[in-house]
Design a protein around this motif. Structure first.
Motif, mmCIF file in Angstrom:
data_model
loop_
_atom_site.group_PDB
_atom_site.id
_atom_site.type_symbol
_atom_site.label_atom_id
_atom_site.label_comp_id
_atom_site.label_asym_id
_atom_site.label_seq_id
_atom_site.Cartn_x
_atom_site.Cartn_y
_atom_site.Cartn_z
ATOM 1 N N LEU A 206 0.581 -1.335 0.039
ATOM 2 C CA LEU A 206 -0.082 -0.163 -0.071
ATOM 3 C C LEU A 206 0.784 1.306 0.117
ATOM 4 C CD1 LEU A 206 -2.706 1.224 0.165
ATOM 5 C CD2 LEU A 206 -2.845 0.921 2.725
ATOM 6 N N PHE A 207 2.000 1.144 0.815
ATOM 7 C CA PHE A 207 3.015 2.507 0.859
ATOM 8 C C PHE A 207 4.189 2.374 -0.224
ATOM 9 C CE2 PHE A 207 1.927 2.663 5.474
ATOM 10 C CZ PHE A 207 0.397 3.321 5.236
ATOM 11 N N ALA A 208 4.465 1.055 -0.601
ATOM 12 C CA ALA A 208 5.511 0.893 -1.391
ATOM 13 C C ALA A 208 5.149 -0.101 -2.733
ATOM 14 C CB ALA A 208 6.667 0.331 -0.770
ATOM 15 N N GLY A 209 5.803 0.231 -3.898
ATOM 16 C CA GLY A 209 5.495 -0.441 -5.077
ATOM 17 C C GLY A 209 5.779 -2.071 -5.080
ATOM 18 N N SER A 210 6.739 -2.549 -4.501
ATOM 19 C CA SER A 210 7.418 -3.816 -4.146
ATOM 20 C C SER A 210 6.959 -4.374 -2.988
ATOM 21 C CB SER A 210 8.886 -3.607 -4.424
ATOM 22 O OG SER A 210 9.320 -4.958 -4.418
ATOM 23 N N SER A 211 6.365 -5.522 -3.147
ATOM 24 C CA SER A 211 6.169 -6.366 -1.631
ATOM 25 C C SER A 211 6.536 -7.877 -1.663
ATOM 26 C CB SER A 211 4.424 -6.205 -1.362
ATOM 27 O OG SER A 211 4.036 -6.820 -2.557
ATOM 28 N N GLY A 212 7.565 -8.121 -2.724
ATOM 29 C CA GLY A 212 7.984 -9.339 -2.724
ATOM 30 C C GLY A 212 8.829 -10.014 -1.626
ATOM 31 N N ALA A 213 9.233 -11.130 -1.467
ATOM 32 C CA ALA A 213 10.039 -11.401 -0.567
ATOM 33 C C ALA A 213 11.473 -10.831 -0.685
ATOM 34 C CB ALA A 213 10.486 -13.115 -0.601
ATOM 35 N N GLY A 214 12.045 -10.517 -1.818
ATOM 36 C CA GLY A 214 13.169 -9.745 -1.659
ATOM 37 C C GLY A 214 13.209 -8.445 -1.136
ATOM 38 N N ALA A 215 11.988 -7.883 -1.222
ATOM 39 C CA ALA A 215 11.999 -6.372 -0.538
ATOM 40 C C ALA A 215 11.798 -6.555 0.797
ATOM 41 C CB ALA A 215 10.594 -5.733 -1.146
ATOM 42 N N THR A 216 11.982 -7.556 1.636
ATOM 43 C CA THR A 216 11.676 -7.612 3.124
ATOM 44 C C THR A 216 13.012 -7.282 3.588
ATOM 45 O OG1 THR A 216 10.106 -9.534 2.821
ATOM 46 C CG2 THR A 216 11.036 -9.132 4.848
ATOM 47 N N ASN A 217 12.987 -6.148 4.275
ATOM 48 C CA ASN A 217 14.022 -5.325 4.952
ATOM 49 C C ASN A 217 13.829 -5.658 6.684
ATOM 50 O OD1 ASN A 217 16.237 -4.294 6.237
ATOM 51 N ND2 ASN A 217 16.166 -2.517 4.809
ATOM 52 N N PRO A 218 14.293 -6.731 7.212
ATOM 53 C CA PRO A 218 13.930 -6.798 8.733
ATOM 54 C C PRO A 218 14.579 -5.596 9.683
ATOM 55 C CG PRO A 218 15.950 -8.211 8.307
ATOM 56 C CD PRO A 218 15.348 -7.403 6.780
ATOM 57 N N TYR A 219 15.535 -4.806 9.227
ATOM 58 C CA TYR A 219 15.910 -3.652 9.962
ATOM 59 C C TYR A 219 14.692 -2.780 9.736
ATOM 60 C CZ TYR A 219 20.436 -6.181 10.577
ATOM 61 O OH TYR A 219 21.318 -7.015 10.752
ATOM 62 N N GLY A 220 14.413 -2.562 8.544
ATOM 63 C CA GLY A 220 13.575 -1.362 8.478
ATOM 64 C C GLY A 220 12.189 -1.638 8.974
ATOM 65 N N PHE A 221 11.569 -2.833 8.908
ATOM 66 C CA PHE A 221 10.219 -3.227 9.306
ATOM 67 C C PHE A 221 10.314 -3.183 10.767
ATOM 68 C CE2 PHE A 221 9.410 -5.370 5.045
ATOM 69 C CZ PHE A 221 8.214 -4.361 4.863
ATOM 70 N N SER A 222 11.250 -3.882 11.379
ATOM 71 C CA SER A 222 11.520 -3.912 12.819
ATOM 72 C C SER A 222 11.417 -2.251 13.413
ATOM 73 C CB SER A 222 12.567 -4.655 13.465
ATOM 74 O OG SER A 222 12.537 -5.793 12.844
ATOM 75 N N GLY A 223 12.365 -1.661 12.808
ATOM 76 C CA GLY A 223 12.317 0.054 13.275
ATOM 77 C C GLY A 223 11.167 0.594 13.096
ATOM 78 N N ILE A 224 10.154 0.313 11.997
ATOM 79 C CA ILE A 224 9.075 0.948 11.886
ATOM 80 C C ILE A 224 8.025 0.496 12.932
ATOM 81 C CG2 ILE A 224 6.876 1.159 10.269
ATOM 82 C CD1 ILE A 224 8.846 1.216 8.076
ATOM 83 N N ALA A 225 8.029 -0.971 13.469
ATOM 84 C CA ALA A 225 7.290 -1.580 14.548
ATOM 85 C C ALA A 225 7.515 -0.726 15.747
ATOM 86 C CB ALA A 225 7.547 -2.900 14.422
ATOM 87 N N GLY A 226 8.944 -0.424 16.173
ATOM 88 C CA GLY A 226 9.319 0.062 17.193
ATOM 89 C C GLY A 226 8.598 1.626 17.255
ATOM 90 N N LEU A 227 8.637 2.228 16.339
ATOM 91 C CA LEU A 227 8.242 3.698 16.047
ATOM 92 C C LEU A 227 6.495 3.626 16.342
ATOM 93 C CD1 LEU A 227 10.057 5.169 13.312
ATOM 94 C CD2 LEU A 227 10.538 5.546 15.911
#
Length: 272
Positions: A206-227
């Protein structure tokens, strides 16, 4: 005016016709629904006004004024003590927050290697990793499961930062009231729920154009979850903006449906 009518105080009336005392009472009610971090100024102003009113007592001379002021100050702080969380409950809440951060940090430290092993570039889509939190069982995690757990743990960590900061501030100022106890107990659950919703929206593209497995960034998603856990109010406002954009309508649905059916005098629907 009858006995049940609103008493008219001696304060000046505001432009909308309400007296000063009424306006103050409404101000208190408004702050009660807000975050506890926004309540301190209103409480301080209310206590200062109460002390000032008691200080201008009816006593004759300086001795009488001093006596009334002293009793007024004691009464004002006595009223605050009645609402304040007890020392035992405060200690238990503090221990709960300490246990929370220890558990969350321990879970994150043991979970992170499994997250990196399943979502790192070049990993097989069906790759799994073993996770044993605190030696309690041996779990086999896929990439999606590991990311969901990382979001949950990181959002709980952000929620702890928010709750612990507020707790330390209000305990230090001796303004931790019992009415806010459940706010601290539910803080982690609210942050986790919001972080999961935001994570699903991000992975859904919804926010980004790519949502495949290769687009998963654990650091980015974890940081957003913390925020999301730390700034849950802002995350809620963002989700509301998204819903307003996606589900916007041209009319007022409630108003349009209000008189869709005419009713008889006894409340049964009748012909339109």
């Amino acid at each position: 005016m009858t006995g049940e009518g609103r008493p008219r105080g001696g304060g000046d009336e505001s432009p909308d016709g309400a007296t000063g005392s009424d306006t103050d009472e409404r101000g208190r009610v408004a702050t009660a629904d807000a975050d506890p971090d926004t309540e301190a100024e209103a409480e301080a102003e209310a206590e200062a006004e109460a002390e000032a009113g008691d200080g201008d007592g009816d006593g004759d001379g300086d001795g009488g004024a001093a006596g009334d002021g002293g009793s007024g100050e004691a009464g004002g702080y006595g009223a605050s003590d009645d609402r304040r969380l007890s020392a035992v409950s405060t200690a238990l809440l503090g221990l709960f927050l300490l246990a929370d951060v220890v558990f969350v940090c321990g879970a994150l430290v043991t979970l992170w290697p499994a997250v990196l092993a399943t979502v790192e570039p070049g990993a097989e889509p069906t790759a799994t990793a073993r996770w044993s939190p605190f030696g309690l069982g041996d779990w086999s995690l896929t990439a999606d499961t590991a990311m969901l757990l990382a979001v949950v743990v990181c959002s709980a960590l952000g929620s702890f930062v928010h709750a612990a900061t507020s707790f330390a501030t209000y305990v230090g100022n001796r303004r931790l009231y019992a009415s806010w106890l459940w706010w601290y107990l539910l803080r982690a659950g609210i942050g986790v729920a919001l972080a999961l919703l935001v994570y699903l929206l991000l992975r859904g593209g919804l926010f980004a154009g790519s949502s495949g497995a290769g687009a998963t960034n654990p650091y980015g998603f974890s940081g957003i979850a913390g925020l999301c856990g730390l700034f849950s109010k802002q995350a809620t406002d963002k989700l509301r903006e998204i819903c307003d954009t996606l589900l916007s309508t041209t009319g007022d649905g409630d108003r349009d449906r209000r008189d869709g059916l005419s009713t008889n005098r006894n409340g049964d629907p009748g012909p339109s």
